[in-house]
Design a protein around this motif. Structure first.
Motif, PDB file in Angstrom:
ATOM      1  N   VAL A 157       0.848  -1.196   0.000  1.00 41.00           N
ATOM      2  CA  VAL A 157       0.000   0.000   0.000  1.00 41.00           C
ATOM      3  C   VAL A 157       0.880   1.241   0.000  1.00 41.00           C
ATOM      4  N   GLU A 158       0.517   2.213  -0.825  1.00 44.53           N
ATOM      5  CA  GLU A 158       1.169   3.522  -0.806  1.00 44.53           C
ATOM      6  C   GLU A 158       0.187   4.555  -0.273  1.00 44.53           C
ATOM      7  N   VAL A 159       0.674   5.467   0.540  1.00 49.91           N
ATOM      8  CA  VAL A 159      -0.147   6.576   1.007  1.00 49.91           C
ATOM      9  C   VAL A 159       0.668   7.861   0.930  1.00 49.91           C
ATOM     10  N   GLN A 160      -0.038   8.966   0.835  1.00 45.78           N
ATOM     11  CA  GLN A 160       0.602  10.276   0.953  1.00 45.78           C
ATOM     12  C   GLN A 160      -0.443  11.273   1.407  1.00 45.78           C
ATOM     13  N   LEU A 161       0.043  12.409   1.891  1.00 42.09           N
ATOM     14  CA  LEU A 161      -0.829  13.501   2.295  1.00 42.09           C
ATOM     15  C   LEU A 161      -0.635  14.664   1.339  1.00 42.09           C
ATOM     16  N   ARG A 162      -1.730  15.358   1.049  1.00 41.57           N
ATOM     17  CA  ARG A 162      -1.671  16.558   0.213  1.00 41.57           C
ATOM     18  C   ARG A 162      -2.224  17.754   0.984  1.00 41.57           C
ATOM     19  N   GLU A 163      -1.555  18.868   0.844  1.00 40.56           N
ATOM     20  CA  GLU A 163      -2.077  20.111   1.417  1.00 40.56           C
ATOM     21  C   GLU A 163      -3.467  20.384   0.843  1.00 40.56           C
ATOM     22  N   THR A 164      -4.412  20.714   1.708  1.00 38.23           N
ATOM     23  CA  THR A 164      -5.793  20.871   1.248  1.00 38.23           C
ATOM     24  C   THR A 164      -5.990  22.116   0.388  1.00 38.23           C
ATOM     25  N   GLN A 165      -5.146  23.119   0.553  1.00 38.77           N
ATOM     26  CA  GLN A 165      -5.292  24.347  -0.223  1.00 38.77           C
ATOM     27  C   GLN A 165      -4.458  24.323  -1.503  1.00 38.77           C
ATOM     28  N   THR A 166      -3.213  23.849  -1.400  1.00 37.74           N
ATOM     29  CA  THR A 166      -2.303  23.929  -2.551  1.00 37.74           C
ATOM     30  C   THR A 166      -2.198  22.630  -3.340  1.00 37.74           C
ATOM     31  N   GLY A 167      -2.556  21.509  -2.712  1.00 38.24           N
ATOM     32  CA  GLY A 167      -2.397  20.216  -3.377  1.00 38.24           C
ATOM     33  C   GLY A 167      -0.979  19.687  -3.338  1.00 38.24           C
ATOM     34  N   GLU A 168      -0.062  20.406  -2.674  1.00 37.77           N
ATOM     35  CA  GLU A 168       1.321  19.963  -2.563  1.00 37.77           C
ATOM     36  C   GLU A 168       1.435  18.763  -1.611  1.00 37.77           C
ATOM     37  N   VAL A 169       2.391  17.884  -1.892  1.00 42.24           N
ATOM     38  CA  VAL A 169       2.607  16.714  -1.047  1.00 42.24           C
ATOM     39  C   VAL A 169       3.187  17.154   0.291  1.00 42.24           C
TER      40      VAL A 169
ATOM     41  N   ILE B 183      -4.517   7.339  -1.185  1.00 43.33           N
ATOM     42  CA  ILE B 183      -4.127   5.931  -1.113  1.00 43.33           C
ATOM     43  C   ILE B 183      -3.978   5.376  -2.521  1.00 43.33           C
ATOM     44  N   ARG B 184      -2.964   4.534  -2.707  1.00 41.76           N
ATOM     45  CA  ARG B 184      -2.757   3.886  -4.001  1.00 41.76           C
ATOM     46  C   ARG B 184      -2.253   2.466  -3.763  1.00 41.76           C
ATOM     47  N   GLY B 185      -2.660   1.555  -4.622  1.00 43.16           N
ATOM     48  CA  GLY B 185      -2.203   0.180  -4.509  1.00 43.16           C
ATOM     49  C   GLY B 185      -3.174  -0.772  -5.174  1.00 43.16           C
ATOM     50  N   PRO B 186      -2.822  -2.047  -5.269  1.00 46.42           N
ATOM     51  CA  PRO B 186      -3.668  -3.010  -5.963  1.00 46.42           C
ATOM     52  C   PRO B 186      -4.945  -3.357  -5.212  1.00 46.42           C
ATOM     53  N   HIS B 187      -5.087  -2.893  -3.972  1.00 44.75           N
ATOM     54  CA  HIS B 187      -6.325  -3.110  -3.216  1.00 44.75           C
ATOM     55  C   HIS B 187      -7.339  -2.008  -3.478  1.00 44.75           C
ATOM     56  N   ARG B 188      -6.971  -1.003  -4.251  1.00 48.22           N
ATOM     57  CA  ARG B 188      -7.837   0.154  -4.510  1.00 48.22           C
ATOM     58  C   ARG B 188      -8.845  -0.140  -5.616  1.00 48.22           C
ATOM     59  N   THR B 189     -10.093   0.258  -5.390  1.00 48.94           N
ATOM     60  CA  THR B 189     -11.142   0.063  -6.384  1.00 48.94           C
ATOM     61  C   THR B 189     -10.767   0.702  -7.721  1.00 48.94           C
ATOM     62  N   PRO B 190     -11.207   0.103  -8.845  1.00 47.72           N
ATOM     63  CA  PRO B 190     -11.021   0.781 -10.130  1.00 47.72           C
ATOM     64  C   PRO B 190     -12.023   1.908 -10.334  1.00 47.72           C
ATOM     65  N   GLY B 191     -13.072   1.957  -9.497  1.00 42.66           N
ATOM     66  CA  GLY B 191     -14.051   3.022  -9.640  1.00 42.66           C
ATOM     67  C   GLY B 191     -15.430   2.601  -9.174  1.00 42.66           C
ATOM     68  N   TYR B 192     -16.406   3.423  -9.532  1.00 40.10           N
ATOM     69  CA  TYR B 192     -17.782   3.233  -9.092  1.00 40.10           C
ATOM     70  C   TYR B 192     -18.653   2.708 -10.233  1.00 40.10           C
ATOM     71  N   TRP B 193     -19.557   1.818  -9.896  1.00 40.17           N
ATOM     72  CA  TRP B 193     -20.466   1.217 -10.858  1.00 40.17           C
ATOM     73  C   TRP B 193     -21.351   2.299 -11.488  1.00 40.17           C
ATOM     74  N   ASN B 194     -21.320   2.368 -12.805  1.00 40.08           N
ATOM     75  CA  ASN B 194     -22.158   3.320 -13.570  1.00 40.08           C
ATOM     76  C   ASN B 194     -21.910   4.778 -13.198  1.00 40.08           C
ATOM     77  N   ARG B 195     -20.753   5.100 -12.620  1.00 39.41           N
ATOM     78  CA  ARG B 195     -20.495   6.477 -12.194  1.00 39.41           C
ATOM     79  C   ARG B 195     -19.102   6.937 -12.639  1.00 39.41           C
ATOM     80  N   PRO B 196     -18.892   7.116 -13.941  1.00 42.24           N
ATOM     81  CA  PRO B 196     -17.583   7.598 -14.387  1.00 42.24           C
ATOM     82  C   PRO B 196     -17.251   8.975 -13.840  1.00 42.24           C
TER      83      PRO B 196
END
Length: 514
Positions: free
Chosen positions: A341-353, A365-378
């Protein structure tokens, strides 16, 4: 892309005689060979008698049972997709979910016969070709799952499935309108099991209490699937019962327990708490909602390394681990990312790591346990997962100098009551449909039992005499019970920010301490 495997067939070959499940209601012990045979019959029944094929959705509206688990793993064997329906939802909400995923089969439990009688008449449920009873009670004329008994117990041929193929559609709460169905692929479930087994040290000698509802990813994936992967055991309970939990713990037959804070508060308030022997427990973990520190401390005083976890339907849900030797030194921390599992934090205002410790940012969060997305909700998928594969959780966290993470809050105003996500915008939309409501704001306030409960602050239409005792039954007809605000307050006007938006922060500060 790796190909998916038949979980129970593999486990039955590796450890056929090991106990896979214990039915708490009957005391029956089921080996992996026996469970695999039952799931094989269920899979053949789905295909031969009900016409279910790869990619078809199979819905379940039922409490926990061994038969429910049979259906889940029969979906693995057939390539069908489980839609595990939240039985706490109002019938109007269930119709929306059925219409969304369009299942061809819906299995239901005895407690939902009346609901199914009404649901099947809804236009949104026209996709359901077969309504099947999981146990004895049923709508007249419906088949029962026992029809599977005539089918062969031999493992059927596995269709061509990759780790990218969906296995479960597990719904999260919706901030507006329809809840989102997070797709859990065969790969997501497999990698969550791998992460959990590798990082939490789950083994074939472990046995978990399974009393969280199976419509939650927590019930499916905190321990149940990882234990199949490891060859361990789950004790299947119909629901949470404090006496039963104490019985199971004191029997010495279980050593893992996952629950939401409400469950643990109820255990601590129970007369058996002071005399219970917790020594058999290897791991007790709380999730699904913020857990009050006194709950931690009472477990620690009894020698239990009680800790809080963090996960979400879209990722895992197992994401972090805090080693036992650090539990008391880092109270409230969820710990370190799991093995893959990979994780990181981003500044809420600037988006900087965020690179420095003790700085709050949005958790990604990123990794192979992460969903590919939502059903019928691109649209929702694109909003949640960026082009680099990072899932934006909307949760706020920080890490300390050792790299251990703590969850500190939420970007949005969603709150969690008794382990259930509650989204104020949904409730506000319903409130605005009442003819005597001019304006409304909903938010969460602290509650000792439920963690948080809803508080609705309402501006009545001028000249009306709206009261909480009449509004609450009206809401119960339109919302799941846990979504109905526990507190309803009336004001002449709602405060606003400089931008003209309702100032919920001011409202929360006002009513939190009242």
């Amino acid at each position: 892309m790796p190909y998916a495997v038949d979980w129970l067939d593999r486990r039955a070959r590796l450890s056929p005689g090991a106990t896979a499940l214990v039915d708490a209601a009957s005391g029956q012990r089921i080996s992996y060979a026996e469970w695999n045979a039952a799931a094989n019959r269920t899979a053949r029944y789905l295909g031969k008698q009900l016409g279910v094929a790869k990619g078809d959705r199979v819905a379940v509206l039922a409490g926990n049972s061994v038969a429910y688990l049979d259906v889940w793993f029969a979906c693995n064997k057939t390539g069908a997709i489980l839609q595990n329906l939240n039985w706490r939802l109002a019938e109007s909400e269930l119709v929306q979910l059925i219409e969304d995923a369009a299942p061809t089969v819906l299995f239901y439990g005895a407690d939902f016969v009346d609901a199914v009688t009404r649901l099947r008449e809804a236009p949104g449920a026209k996709s359901v070709q077969h309504w099947v009873a999981l146990d004895g009670a049923k709508v007249t004329g419906d088949p029962e799952i026992t029809l599977r008994d005539v089918e062969s117990a031999e493992t059927p041929p596995l269709p061509r499935l990759t780790h990218d193929d969906p296995w479960v559609i597990c719904y999260t709460g919706g901030t507006t309108g329809l809840p989102k169905g997070a797709i859990l692929t065969h790969g997501n479930i497999a990698w969550n099991a791998i992460n959990t087994q590798a990082s939490w040290e789950i083994t074939r000698d472990d046995t978990a209490i399974l009393n969280a509802p199976l419509f939650h990813t927590g019930a499916l994936n905190v321990f149940t699937a990882p234990l199949v992967h490891a060859g361990g055991c789950s004790v299947v309970c119909t629901g949470f019962d404090a006496n039963q939990v104490f019985d199971l713990i004191e029997s010495g037959g279980v050593n893992l327990f996952f629950g939401v804070p409400t469950m643990f508060s109820m255990l601590q308030e129970h007369p058996r708490w002071d005399t219970a022997d917790f020594s058999p427990l290897k791991l007790v973990i709380s999730g699904g909602a913020p857990c009050p520190m006194p709950v931690f401390e009472r477990f620690w005083a009894r020698g239990v390394d009680f800790k809080t976890g963090y996960g979400l339907t879209e990722a895992g849900p197992n994401t972090f681990w805090l080693p036992p030797e650090q539990v008391r030194g880092k109270p409230g921390a969820v710990g370190y990312p799991l093995f893959h599992v990979e994780v990181q934090l981003r500044e809420t205002q600037t988006g900087e790591v965020v690179t420095a410790p003790d700085v709050t940012g949005e958790l990604l969060i990123r990794g192979p346990h992460r969903t590919p997305g939502y059903w019928n909700r691109p649209d929702a998928t694109a909003a949640a997962i960026d082009p680099d594969g990072w899932l934006h959780t909307g949760d706020l966290a920080r890490f300390d100098g050792d790299g251990a993470y703590t969850i500190v809050g939420r970007l949005k105003d969603m709150f969690i009551s008794g382990g259930e996500n509650v989204y104020p915008a949904e409730i506000e939309n319903v409130l605005h449909g009442h003819p005597e409501v001019a304006d409304a704001a909903v938010f969460g306030v602290s509650d000792r039992t439920w963690g948080e409960v809803g508080c609705a602050v309402i501006v009545p239409v001028a000249g009306t005499a709206l009261q909480a005792r009449t509004l609450r039954p009206w809401l119960k007809e339109r919302l799941a019970r846990y979504k109905v605000p526990r507190r309803i307050e009336f004001v002449d006007a709602l405060p606003t920010t400089g931008a003209g938006k309702i100032d919920k922060r001011r409202l929360q500060e006002r009513f939190e301490d009242e």
